[in-house]
Design a protein around this motif. Structure first.
Motif, PDB file in Angstrom:
ATOM      1  N   LEU A   1      -2.703   5.683   8.314  1.00 21.64           N
ATOM      2  CA  LEU A   1      -3.421   4.414   8.175  1.00 21.64           C
ATOM      3  C   LEU A   1      -3.630   3.724   9.520  1.00 21.64           C
ATOM      4  CD1 LEU A   1      -1.517   3.080   5.056  1.00 21.64           C
ATOM      5  CD2 LEU A   1      -3.812   4.070   5.105  1.00 21.64           C
TER       6      LEU A   1
ATOM      7  N   ALA B   1       2.991   2.467   2.013  1.00 25.67           N
ATOM      8  CA  ALA B   1       2.911   3.144   3.308  1.00 25.67           C
ATOM      9  C   ALA B   1       4.265   3.142   3.996  1.00 25.67           C
ATOM     10  CB  ALA B   1       1.881   2.456   4.198  1.00 25.67           C
ATOM     11  N   TRP B   2       4.545   4.225   4.710  1.00 26.34           N
ATOM     12  CA  TRP B   2       5.715   4.318   5.571  1.00 26.34           C
ATOM     13  C   TRP B   2       5.330   3.725   6.910  1.00 26.34           C
ATOM     14  CZ3 TRP B   2      10.137   6.195   3.510  1.00 26.34           C
ATOM     15  CH2 TRP B   2      10.033   6.969   2.355  1.00 26.34           C
ATOM     16  N   THR B   3       6.249   2.977   7.530  1.00 24.89           N
ATOM     17  CA  THR B   3       6.020   2.409   8.853  1.00 24.89           C
ATOM     18  C   THR B   3       7.078   2.960   9.801  1.00 24.89           C
ATOM     19  OG1 THR B   3       5.123   0.385   7.906  1.00 24.89           O
ATOM     20  CG2 THR B   3       5.864   0.285  10.187  1.00 24.89           C
TER      21      THR B   3
ATOM     22  N   THR C   1      -6.158  13.014   7.860  1.00 25.38           N
ATOM     23  CA  THR C   1      -5.311  13.478   6.763  1.00 25.38           C
ATOM     24  C   THR C   1      -4.920  14.929   6.993  1.00 25.38           C
ATOM     25  OG1 THR C   1      -6.412  11.983   5.217  1.00 25.38           O
ATOM     26  CG2 THR C   1      -5.245  13.841   4.255  1.00 25.38           C
TER      27      THR C   1
ATOM     28  N   ARG D   1       1.629   3.901  10.713  1.00 25.83           N
ATOM     29  CA  ARG D   1       1.780   3.678   9.277  1.00 25.83           C
ATOM     30  C   ARG D   1       1.054   4.818   8.587  1.00 25.83           C
ATOM     31  NH1 ARG D   1      -1.184  -0.253   7.508  1.00 25.83           N
ATOM     32  NH2 ARG D   1      -0.160  -0.372   5.513  1.00 25.83           N
ATOM     33  N   PHE D   2       1.722   5.431   7.586  1.00 24.96           N
ATOM     34  CA  PHE D   2       1.088   6.544   6.887  1.00 24.96           C
ATOM     35  C   PHE D   2       1.503   6.557   5.432  1.00 24.96           C
ATOM     36  CE2 PHE D   2       5.139   8.209   8.269  1.00 24.96           C
ATOM     37  CZ  PHE D   2       5.557   9.002   7.217  1.00 24.96           C
ATOM     38  N   GLN D   3       0.734   7.278   4.634  1.00 22.04           N
ATOM     39  CA  GLN D   3       1.035   7.465   3.221  1.00 22.04           C
ATOM     40  C   GLN D   3       1.195   8.951   2.946  1.00 22.04           C
ATOM     41  OE1 GLN D   3      -2.623   5.670   1.846  1.00 22.04           O
ATOM     42  NE2 GLN D   3      -1.502   3.936   0.997  1.00 22.04           N
TER      43      GLN D   3
ATOM     44  N   HIS E   1      -1.651  10.929   5.033  1.00 18.35           N
ATOM     45  CA  HIS E   1      -2.808  10.174   5.507  1.00 18.35           C
ATOM     46  C   HIS E   1      -2.339   9.062   6.444  1.00 18.35           C
ATOM     47  CE1 HIS E   1      -6.763   8.397   5.580  1.00 18.35           C
ATOM     48  NE2 HIS E   1      -6.228   7.229   5.269  1.00 18.35           N
TER      49      HIS E   1
ATOM     50  N   ASP F   1       0.804  -1.215   0.000  1.00 16.16           N
ATOM     51  CA  ASP F   1       0.000   0.000   0.000  1.00 16.16           C
ATOM     52  C   ASP F   1       0.839   1.268   0.000  1.00 16.16           C
ATOM     53  OD1 ASP F   1       0.985  -0.081   2.569  1.00 16.16           O
ATOM     54  OD2 ASP F   1      -0.960  -0.319   3.530  1.00 16.16           O
TER      55      ASP F   1
END
Length: 119
Positions: free
Chosen positions: A40, A17-19, A66, A84-86, A38, A15
């Motif tokens: 998650l 996403a950064w963790t 967001t 976790r984010f995007q 955003h 996805d």
């Protein structure tokens, strides 16, 4: 706050996403164009770099929230405790010139109709 090198931050391939683990933070320069951060999962503390004319701003974001971020902004994102984010490019930030050019091309129906008429 412990700012980690980008190479120590995990990126999920599923996805994009950064963790961030507990105590990890990263610096994110934004641009070109506007972005949306955003969340998650988890919670993040985001600090937007300031200057003499505009002081730094802090934001707390939880899963599902967001933050719109302007071009040229620099953020520091820290997990509380994990997150976790995007970092997304919103559709409004994309140029529409290509969409206009594509719309000038004949549609599949028009091409197919021309082939039937010529047969």
């Amino acid at each position: 706050m412990n700012v980690m090198q980008k190479s120590s931050i995990q990126v999920s391939r599923d996805d994009a996403a950064w963790t961030l683990s507990q105590g990890e933070a990263m610096s994110l320069p934004i641009g070109p164009g506007r972005r949306e951060l955003h969340v998650l999962d988890g919670r993040v503390w985001v600090t937007q770099r300031g200057d003499l004319n505009l002081p730094a701003q802090d934001f707390w974001l939880s899963a599902g929230e967001t933050l719109e971020v302007a071009n040229g902004t620099e953020l520091v994102v820290e997990a509380w405790p994990t997150a976790r984010f995007q970092l997304l490019v919103p559709p409004q930030a994309c140029p529409t010139r290509l969409a206009r050019q594509v719309s000038r091309l004949p549609s599949f129906g028009q091409l197919f109709g021309q082939r039937l008429a010529n047969a």
